[in-house]
Motif scaffolding. Structure first.
Motif, PDB file in Angstrom:
ATOM      1  N   ALA A 151       4.456  10.417  15.428  1.00 16.03           N
ATOM      2  CA  ALA A 151       4.062   9.282  16.273  1.00 16.03           C
ATOM      3  C   ALA A 151       5.194   8.266  16.401  1.00 16.03           C
ATOM      4  CB  ALA A 151       2.816   8.618  15.699  1.00 16.03           C
ATOM      5  N   GLN A 152       4.996   7.345  17.345  1.00 16.83           N
ATOM      6  CA  GLN A 152       5.959   6.267  17.560  1.00 16.83           C
ATOM      7  C   GLN A 152       5.226   4.967  17.830  1.00 16.83           C
ATOM      8  OE1 GLN A 152       8.607   7.371  20.712  1.00 16.83           O
ATOM      9  NE2 GLN A 152       9.520   9.037  19.559  1.00 16.83           N
ATOM     10  N   GLY A 153       5.934   3.868  17.593  1.00 13.67           N
ATOM     11  CA  GLY A 153       5.427   2.546  17.949  1.00 13.67           C
ATOM     12  C   GLY A 153       4.138   2.165  17.252  1.00 13.67           C
ATOM     13  N   PRO A 154       3.279   1.437  17.971  1.00 13.55           N
ATOM     14  CA  PRO A 154       2.033   0.944  17.378  1.00 13.55           C
ATOM     15  C   PRO A 154       1.111   2.068  16.883  1.00 13.55           C
ATOM     16  CG  PRO A 154       2.464  -0.178  19.450  1.00 13.55           C
ATOM     17  CD  PRO A 154       3.485   0.919  19.328  1.00 13.55           C
ATOM     18  N   HIS A 155       1.154   3.208  17.587  1.00  7.41           N
ATOM     19  CA  HIS A 155       0.311   4.331  17.160  1.00  7.41           C
ATOM     20  C   HIS A 155       0.763   4.846  15.794  1.00  7.41           C
ATOM     21  CE1 HIS A 155      -2.542   7.543  17.475  1.00  7.41           C
ATOM     22  NE2 HIS A 155      -1.601   8.474  17.451  1.00  7.41           N
ATOM     23  N   LYS A 156       2.046   4.869  15.559  1.00  7.39           N
ATOM     24  CA  LYS A 156       2.589   5.298  14.269  1.00  7.39           C
ATOM     25  C   LYS A 156       2.117   4.352  13.164  1.00  7.39           C
ATOM     26  CE  LYS A 156       6.841   6.733  12.057  1.00  7.39           C
ATOM     27  NZ  LYS A 156       8.007   7.512  12.438  1.00  7.39           N
ATOM     28  N   GLU A 157       2.176   3.073  13.442  1.00  4.84           N
ATOM     29  CA  GLU A 157       1.727   2.078  12.463  1.00  4.84           C
ATOM     30  C   GLU A 157       0.236   2.232  12.170  1.00  4.84           C
ATOM     31  OE1 GLU A 157       1.948  -2.716  11.591  1.00  4.84           O
ATOM     32  OE2 GLU A 157       2.459  -1.969  13.588  1.00  4.84           O
ATOM     33  N   GLU A 158      -0.546   2.452  13.208  1.00  5.14           N
ATOM     34  CA  GLU A 158      -1.987   2.645  13.058  1.00  5.14           C
ATOM     35  C   GLU A 158      -2.292   3.872  12.177  1.00  5.14           C
ATOM     36  OE1 GLU A 158      -5.082   3.712  16.415  1.00  5.14           O
ATOM     37  OE2 GLU A 158      -4.046   1.822  16.855  1.00  5.14           O
ATOM     38  N   LEU A 159      -1.617   4.975  12.466  1.00  9.76           N
ATOM     39  CA  LEU A 159      -1.815   6.196  11.679  1.00  9.76           C
ATOM     40  C   LEU A 159      -1.348   6.011  10.236  1.00  9.76           C
ATOM     41  CD1 LEU A 159      -0.686   8.863  14.300  1.00  9.76           C
ATOM     42  CD2 LEU A 159      -2.998   8.583  13.366  1.00  9.76           C
ATOM     43  N   PHE A 160      -0.245   5.287  10.061  1.00 13.74           N
ATOM     44  CA  PHE A 160       0.254   5.042   8.706  1.00 13.74           C
ATOM     45  C   PHE A 160      -0.756   4.217   7.918  1.00 13.74           C
ATOM     46  CE2 PHE A 160       2.809   2.464   5.677  1.00 13.74           C
ATOM     47  CZ  PHE A 160       3.120   3.494   4.798  1.00 13.74           C
ATOM     48  N   HIS A 161      -1.349   3.220   8.527  1.00  8.49           N
ATOM     49  CA  HIS A 161      -2.359   2.408   7.837  1.00  8.49           C
ATOM     50  C   HIS A 161      -3.567   3.269   7.463  1.00  8.49           C
ATOM     51  CE1 HIS A 161      -0.912  -1.879   8.912  1.00  8.49           C
ATOM     52  NE2 HIS A 161       0.089  -1.042   8.834  1.00  8.49           N
ATOM     53  N   GLU A 162      -3.929   4.196   8.345  1.00  9.40           N
ATOM     54  CA  GLU A 162      -5.026   5.123   8.033  1.00  9.40           C
ATOM     55  C   GLU A 162      -4.657   6.001   6.834  1.00  9.40           C
ATOM     56  OE1 GLU A 162      -7.551   8.725  10.163  1.00  9.40           O
ATOM     57  OE2 GLU A 162      -6.432   7.330  11.437  1.00  9.40           O
ATOM     58  N   LEU A 163      -3.430   6.492   6.816  1.00 11.79           N
ATOM     59  CA  LEU A 163      -2.946   7.307   5.693  1.00 11.79           C
ATOM     60  C   LEU A 163      -2.950   6.507   4.392  1.00 11.79           C
ATOM     61  CD1 LEU A 163      -1.590   9.898   4.544  1.00 11.79           C
ATOM     62  CD2 LEU A 163       0.607   8.886   5.236  1.00 11.79           C
ATOM     63  N   VAL A 164      -2.452   5.286   4.447  1.00 11.95           N
ATOM     64  CA  VAL A 164      -2.414   4.418   3.261  1.00 11.95           C
ATOM     65  C   VAL A 164      -3.827   4.222   2.714  1.00 11.95           C
ATOM     66  CG1 VAL A 164      -1.971   2.041   2.471  1.00 11.95           C
ATOM     67  CG2 VAL A 164      -0.280   3.232   3.869  1.00 11.95           C
ATOM     68  N   GLY A 165      -4.772   3.910   3.591  1.00 11.08           N
ATOM     69  CA  GLY A 165      -6.153   3.694   3.160  1.00 11.08           C
ATOM     70  C   GLY A 165      -6.757   4.936   2.542  1.00 11.08           C
ATOM     71  N   LEU A 166      -6.550   6.081   3.184  1.00  7.01           N
ATOM     72  CA  LEU A 166      -7.109   7.329   2.654  1.00  7.01           C
ATOM     73  C   LEU A 166      -6.512   7.663   1.294  1.00  7.01           C
ATOM     74  CD1 LEU A 166      -8.877   9.833   2.860  1.00  7.01           C
ATOM     75  CD2 LEU A 166      -7.077  10.894   4.255  1.00  7.01           C
ATOM     76  N   LEU A 167      -5.201   7.534   1.160  1.00  9.90           N
ATOM     77  CA  LEU A 167      -4.560   7.829  -0.134  1.00  9.90           C
ATOM     78  C   LEU A 167      -5.051   6.876  -1.225  1.00  9.90           C
ATOM     79  CD1 LEU A 167      -0.895   8.630   0.945  1.00  9.90           C
ATOM     80  CD2 LEU A 167      -2.458  10.176  -0.254  1.00  9.90           C
ATOM     81  N   ALA A 168      -5.178   5.604  -0.904  1.00  9.42           N
ATOM     82  CA  ALA A 168      -5.628   4.629  -1.905  1.00  9.42           C
ATOM     83  C   ALA A 168      -7.038   4.956  -2.395  1.00  9.42           C
ATOM     84  CB  ALA A 168      -5.570   3.215  -1.325  1.00  9.42           C
ATOM     85  N   VAL A 169      -7.936   5.239  -1.477  1.00 11.51           N
ATOM     86  CA  VAL A 169      -9.317   5.559  -1.839  1.00 11.51           C
ATOM     87  C   VAL A 169      -9.379   6.895  -2.581  1.00 11.51           C
ATOM     88  CG1 VAL A 169     -11.594   6.137  -0.893  1.00 11.51           C
ATOM     89  CG2 VAL A 169     -10.340   4.150  -0.021  1.00 11.51           C
ATOM     90  N   HIS A 170      -8.658   7.877  -2.075  1.00 11.52           N
ATOM     91  CA  HIS A 170      -8.649   9.210  -2.676  1.00 11.52           C
ATOM     92  C   HIS A 170      -8.208   9.154  -4.144  1.00 11.52           C
ATOM     93  CE1 HIS A 170      -8.166  13.615  -2.680  1.00 11.52           C
ATOM     94  NE2 HIS A 170      -7.046  13.397  -3.347  1.00 11.52           N
ATOM     95  N   GLU A 171      -7.131   8.451  -4.395  1.00 14.18           N
ATOM     96  CA  GLU A 171      -6.621   8.359  -5.775  1.00 14.18           C
ATOM     97  C   GLU A 171      -7.585   7.582  -6.666  1.00 14.18           C
ATOM     98  OE1 GLU A 171      -4.511  10.414  -6.637  1.00 14.18           O
ATOM     99  OE2 GLU A 171      -3.648  10.868  -4.688  1.00 14.18           O
ATOM    100  N   SER A 172      -8.231   6.583  -6.131  1.00 12.24           N
ATOM    101  CA  SER A 172      -9.225   5.848  -6.926  1.00 12.24           C
ATOM    102  C   SER A 172     -10.365   6.762  -7.351  1.00 12.24           C
ATOM    103  CB  SER A 172      -9.795   4.672  -6.135  1.00 12.24           C
ATOM    104  OG  SER A 172      -8.836   3.669  -5.959  1.00 12.24           O
TER     105      SER A 172
END
Length: 186
Positions: free
Chosen positions: A29-50
């Motif tokens: 991805a690029q631009g704002p869509h990349k940032e949006e997907l990255f935030h989704e990834l960050v959230g999923l990883l944080a919850v998953h590890e918890s």
């Protein structure tokens, strides 16, 4: 033995696939869509590890004959991933080093997931009653709802720390996420 009902292992395996997919989507991805997907990834990883730190790793330590040898390396890998994820979050998707560091994190997270699948998940199915693994799915939903949506490397990777510090951090993270999302349109 696997039953027709989904258990916690099924759910975590599905999340591993979702995490791999999100890494690929962020990289492409690029631009704002990349940032949006990255935030989704960050959230999923944080919850998953918890979830893993609160439910799966303690169960593996208790039930697997070599659990006390299997779990500490997974916790160390998770800690390293949290630290790198936090650094990536601070860098932002537009930083020149972001893509290279994301690739390195993806490789580490993939290796970590494969180790969990081999040394914990499949073996837990051999030693833990299927009903208990199914019931842990409800616990997984509860832990997920109370988990932070960002990595917090200063929180020790222990069930007690996640249960004590997770809920207040989750509230803080969700407020920050809401403010971030609200200011996008401004």
């Amino acid at each position: 033995m696997t039953t027709a009902a989904e258990d916690i292992v099924d759910n975590l395996l599905a999340q591993h696939q979702q995490i791999k997919t999100l890494f690929a989507q962020v990289a492409a991805a690029q631009g704002p869509h990349k940032e949006e997907l990255f935030h989704e990834l960050v959230g999923l990883l944080a919850v998953h590890e918890s979830v893993e730190e609160s439910l799966v790793h303690p169960l593996a330590e208790d039930k697997l004959p070599d659990g006390e040898d299997v779990v500490p390396p997974r916790l160390a890998e998770e800690q390293e991933a949290k630290e790198e994820l936090a650094k990536l979050y601070d860098l932002g998707v537009d930083h020149p080093d972001f893509d290279l560091r994301l690739t390195m994190l993806r490789d580490a997270v993939t290796a970590h997931a494969e180790a969990e699948e081999e040394f914990e998940f499949s073996r837990l199915r051999e030693v833990v009653d299927a009903d208990r693994l199914e019931k842990l799915t409800a616990s997984m939903r509860a832990v997920s709802a109370m988990s932070p949506t960002r990595p917090h490397p200063n929180v020790p990777p222990k069930a007690s720390a996640n249960l004590l510090l997770g809920p207040p951090l989750a509230v803080f993270d969700r407020v920050r996420d809401a403010l971030r999302d609200a200011t996008k349109g401004a």
